[in-house]
Design a protein around this motif. Structure first.
Motif, PDB file in Angstrom:
ATOM      1  N   VAL A 258       6.640 -17.111  11.734  1.00 13.15           N
ATOM      2  CA  VAL A 258       5.560 -18.268  11.849  1.00 13.15           C
ATOM      3  C   VAL A 258       4.618 -16.865  10.442  1.00 13.15           C
ATOM      4  CG1 VAL A 258       3.304 -18.409  13.547  1.00 13.15           C
ATOM      5  CG2 VAL A 258       5.656 -18.357  14.187  1.00 13.15           C
ATOM      6  N   GLY A 259       4.386 -15.833  11.225  1.00 11.43           N
ATOM      7  CA  GLY A 259       3.722 -15.184  10.173  1.00 11.43           C
ATOM      8  C   GLY A 259       4.500 -15.109   8.176  1.00 11.43           C
ATOM      9  N   VAL A 260       6.093 -15.285   8.438  1.00  8.07           N
ATOM     10  CA  VAL A 260       6.199 -15.793   6.866  1.00  8.07           C
ATOM     11  C   VAL A 260       5.799 -17.265   6.647  1.00  8.07           C
ATOM     12  CG1 VAL A 260       8.486 -16.459   5.752  1.00  8.07           C
ATOM     13  CG2 VAL A 260       8.482 -14.555   6.764  1.00  8.07           C
ATOM     14  N   ALA A 261       6.399 -17.869   7.542  1.00  9.97           N
ATOM     15  CA  ALA A 261       5.639 -18.973   7.680  1.00  9.97           C
ATOM     16  C   ALA A 261       4.549 -19.525   6.872  1.00  9.97           C
ATOM     17  CB  ALA A 261       5.356 -20.383   7.961  1.00  9.97           C
ATOM     18  N   CYS A 262       2.883 -18.830   7.052  1.00  8.54           N
ATOM     19  CA  CYS A 262       1.552 -18.293   6.833  1.00  8.54           C
ATOM     20  C   CYS A 262       1.481 -17.829   5.316  1.00  8.54           C
ATOM     21  CB  CYS A 262       1.086 -17.397   8.042  1.00  8.54           C
ATOM     22  SG  CYS A 262       1.232 -17.956   9.323  1.00  8.54           S
ATOM     23  N   SER A 263       2.662 -16.325   5.729  1.00  7.00           N
ATOM     24  CA  SER A 263       2.887 -16.284   4.337  1.00  7.00           C
ATOM     25  C   SER A 263       3.109 -16.875   3.086  1.00  7.00           C
ATOM     26  CB  SER A 263       3.249 -14.521   3.751  1.00  7.00           C
ATOM     27  OG  SER A 263       2.659 -14.076   4.838  1.00  7.00           O
TER      28      SER A 263
ATOM     29  N   LEU B 120      -4.112 -15.938  -2.262  1.00  4.84           N
ATOM     30  CA  LEU B 120      -5.159 -15.055  -0.857  1.00  4.84           C
ATOM     31  C   LEU B 120      -3.672 -14.080  -0.075  1.00  4.84           C
ATOM     32  CD1 LEU B 120      -6.513 -18.086   0.817  1.00  4.84           C
ATOM     33  CD2 LEU B 120      -7.614 -15.996  -0.555  1.00  4.84           C
ATOM     34  N   VAL B 121      -2.244 -14.626  -0.515  1.00  2.00           N
ATOM     35  CA  VAL B 121      -1.833 -13.751  -0.286  1.00  2.00           C
ATOM     36  C   VAL B 121      -0.926 -13.081  -1.475  1.00  2.00           C
ATOM     37  CG1 VAL B 121       0.521 -13.128   1.409  1.00  2.00           C
ATOM     38  CG2 VAL B 121      -1.545 -14.496   2.425  1.00  2.00           C
ATOM     39  N   THR B 122      -0.629 -11.663  -1.485  1.00  6.05           N
ATOM     40  CA  THR B 122      -0.250 -10.523  -2.480  1.00  6.05           C
ATOM     41  C   THR B 122       1.717 -11.099  -2.698  1.00  6.05           C
ATOM     42  OG1 THR B 122      -0.818  -9.244  -2.220  1.00  6.05           O
ATOM     43  CG2 THR B 122      -2.039 -10.138  -4.073  1.00  6.05           C
ATOM     44  N   LEU B 123       1.754 -10.355  -3.081  1.00  9.65           N
ATOM     45  CA  LEU B 123       3.564  -9.809  -2.431  1.00  9.65           C
ATOM     46  C   LEU B 123       3.928  -9.115  -1.490  1.00  9.65           C
ATOM     47  CD1 LEU B 123       6.778 -10.578  -2.910  1.00  9.65           C
ATOM     48  CD2 LEU B 123       6.444  -9.249  -4.531  1.00  9.65           C
ATOM     49  N   ARG B 124       2.415  -8.393  -2.037  1.00 17.01           N
ATOM     50  CA  ARG B 124       2.788  -6.573  -1.457  1.00 17.01           C
ATOM     51  C   ARG B 124       2.127  -6.987  -0.290  1.00 17.01           C
ATOM     52  NH1 ARG B 124       0.315  -1.353  -4.810  1.00 17.01           N
ATOM     53  NH2 ARG B 124       0.886  -0.875  -2.625  1.00 17.01           N
ATOM     54  N   ILE B 125       1.503  -7.292   0.008  1.00 20.06           N
ATOM     55  CA  ILE B 125       0.206  -8.683   0.956  1.00 20.06           C
ATOM     56  C   ILE B 125       1.501  -9.247   2.206  1.00 20.06           C
ATOM     57  CG2 ILE B 125      -1.097  -9.630   2.731  1.00 20.06           C
ATOM     58  CD1 ILE B 125      -2.763  -9.257   0.387  1.00 20.06           C
ATOM     59  N   ALA B 126       2.278  -9.654   1.510  1.00 24.53           N
ATOM     60  CA  ALA B 126       3.494 -10.500   2.440  1.00 24.53           C
ATOM     61  C   ALA B 126       4.555  -9.513   3.329  1.00 24.53           C
ATOM     62  CB  ALA B 126       4.183 -11.385   1.703  1.00 24.53           C
ATOM     63  N   MET B 127       4.714  -8.656   1.871  1.00 19.46           N
ATOM     64  CA  MET B 127       6.318  -7.743   1.959  1.00 19.46           C
ATOM     65  C   MET B 127       5.906  -6.555   3.619  1.00 19.46           C
ATOM     66  SD  MET B 127       7.492  -6.659  -1.450  1.00 19.46           S
ATOM     67  CE  MET B 127       8.418  -4.833  -0.645  1.00 19.46           C
ATOM     68  N   GLY B 128       3.802  -5.714   3.657  1.00 18.74           N
ATOM     69  CA  GLY B 128       3.977  -5.175   4.208  1.00 18.74           C
ATOM     70  C   GLY B 128       3.377  -6.101   5.304  1.00 18.74           C
TER      71      GLY B 128
ATOM     72  N   PRO C   8       3.883  -5.209 -10.025  1.00 21.06           N
ATOM     73  CA  PRO C   8       3.076  -4.492 -10.785  1.00 21.06           C
ATOM     74  C   PRO C   8       2.121  -5.689 -11.080  1.00 21.06           C
ATOM     75  CG  PRO C   8       5.239  -4.295 -11.727  1.00 21.06           C
ATOM     76  CD  PRO C   8       5.504  -4.618 -10.616  1.00 21.06           C
ATOM     77  N   GLY C   9       1.827  -6.165 -11.368  1.00 17.56           N
ATOM     78  CA  GLY C   9       0.844  -7.239 -12.107  1.00 17.56           C
ATOM     79  C   GLY C   9      -0.259  -7.826 -10.959  1.00 17.56           C
ATOM     80  N   ASN C  10      -0.127  -7.276  -9.934  1.00 20.21           N
ATOM     81  CA  ASN C  10      -1.647  -6.464  -8.772  1.00 20.21           C
ATOM     82  C   ASN C  10      -2.455  -6.081  -8.756  1.00 20.21           C
ATOM     83  OD1 ASN C  10      -2.945  -6.900  -6.687  1.00 20.21           O
ATOM     84  ND2 ASN C  10      -1.450  -6.646  -4.972  1.00 20.21           N
ATOM     85  N   ASP C  11      -3.226  -6.205  -9.155  1.00 19.59           N
ATOM     86  CA  ASP C  11      -4.425  -5.136  -9.080  1.00 19.59           C
ATOM     87  C   ASP C  11      -4.900  -4.425  -8.012  1.00 19.59           C
ATOM     88  OD1 ASP C  11      -6.472  -3.148  -9.914  1.00 19.59           O
ATOM     89  OD2 ASP C  11      -7.263  -4.817 -10.820  1.00 19.59           O
ATOM     90  N   VAL C  12      -4.489  -2.954  -6.959  1.00 19.82           N
ATOM     91  CA  VAL C  12      -5.555  -2.313  -6.091  1.00 19.82           C
ATOM     92  C   VAL C  12      -5.705  -1.058  -6.281  1.00 19.82           C
ATOM     93  CG1 VAL C  12      -2.941  -3.758  -4.605  1.00 19.82           C
ATOM     94  CG2 VAL C  12      -3.063  -1.362  -6.227  1.00 19.82           C
TER      95      VAL C  12
END
Length: 207
Positions: free
Chosen positions: A67-72, A85-93, A150-154
């Motif tokens: 379910v979490g993967v689907a939400c991401s 709303l969900v970046t790759l790093r947030i989804a991975m984390g 790299p494209g995600n500015d944190v």
């Protein structure tokens, strides 16, 4: 998996969905509303583990992960003010933290199940919550792992500020993680009574 396990699956799914929605809304300076719903996932896992055993508990965890993967995937398609709303790093984390922490919770609980009734749920939740917080915030926001996306500015999450507004100077994400961790620990203690009551009720129904 039997019909008796369905409430656990539905409860886990509801918690994951609610947390993914509520994480978009701030609560004070350091938290989001999702910080108050997500820790309930450990309660569900521990109840399933106590009443039905390790196998069903792990299956509920896998269901929650799916379910979490689907939400991401859905969140990645929704554009907010600063991008998806969900970046790759947030989804991975999020995915790595959930799966690792919940499965660790199941394993620790099983090792301690023969002790006092409160020991297994309390210790397993404390261990799982700590690992969950460490993995998610490090993967999602630390400058050390910028190569993941790299494209995600944190840079905003790495602004140097006093810890929780008054401690030593640390990156902002460390304060966010500390606040989240303290909520998880507090709810781990508060969840002991619901755990006790739910387990007694389910056990009585199974007799």
């Amino acid at each position: 998996m039997t019909r008796a396990h369905l409430p656990g699956i539905l409860a886990m799914a509801a918690i994951v969905v609610a947390s993914n929605i509520l994480v978009q809304f701030l609560f004070g300076q350091w938290l989001t509303w999702g910080a108050f719903t997500y820790p309930l996932a450990f309660l569900v896992t521990d109840v399933m583990n106590r009443v039905y055993g390790v196998g069903p508990a792990r299956k509920v965890v896998i269901a929650g992960f799916a379910v979490g993967v689907a939400c991401s995937l859905i969140g990645a398609q929704i554009q907010g003010e600063f991008g998806p709303l969900v970046t790759l790093r947030i989804a991975m984390g999020s995915g790595l933290a959930f799966l690792t922490a919940q499965l660790l919770d199941v394993a620790v609980f099983d090792r301690l199940r023969a002790g006092r009734w409160w020991r297994a749920p309390l210790v397993s939740t404390l261990v799982g919550s700590t690992v969950d917080t460490a993995i998610f915030f490090t993967v999602a926001f630390s400058s050390w792992l910028v190569f993941l996306e790299p494209g995600n500015d944190v840079s905003w999450a790495n602004e140097a500020l006093p810890l929780l507004g008054w401690g030593p100077v640390v990156p902002l994400w460390v304060s966010l993680a500390a606040a989240d961790w303290m909520v998880k620990l507090s709810l781990a203690l508060l969840a002991l009574m619901p755990f006790r009551l739910i387990v007694k009720r389910l056990t009585a129904q199974a007799v």
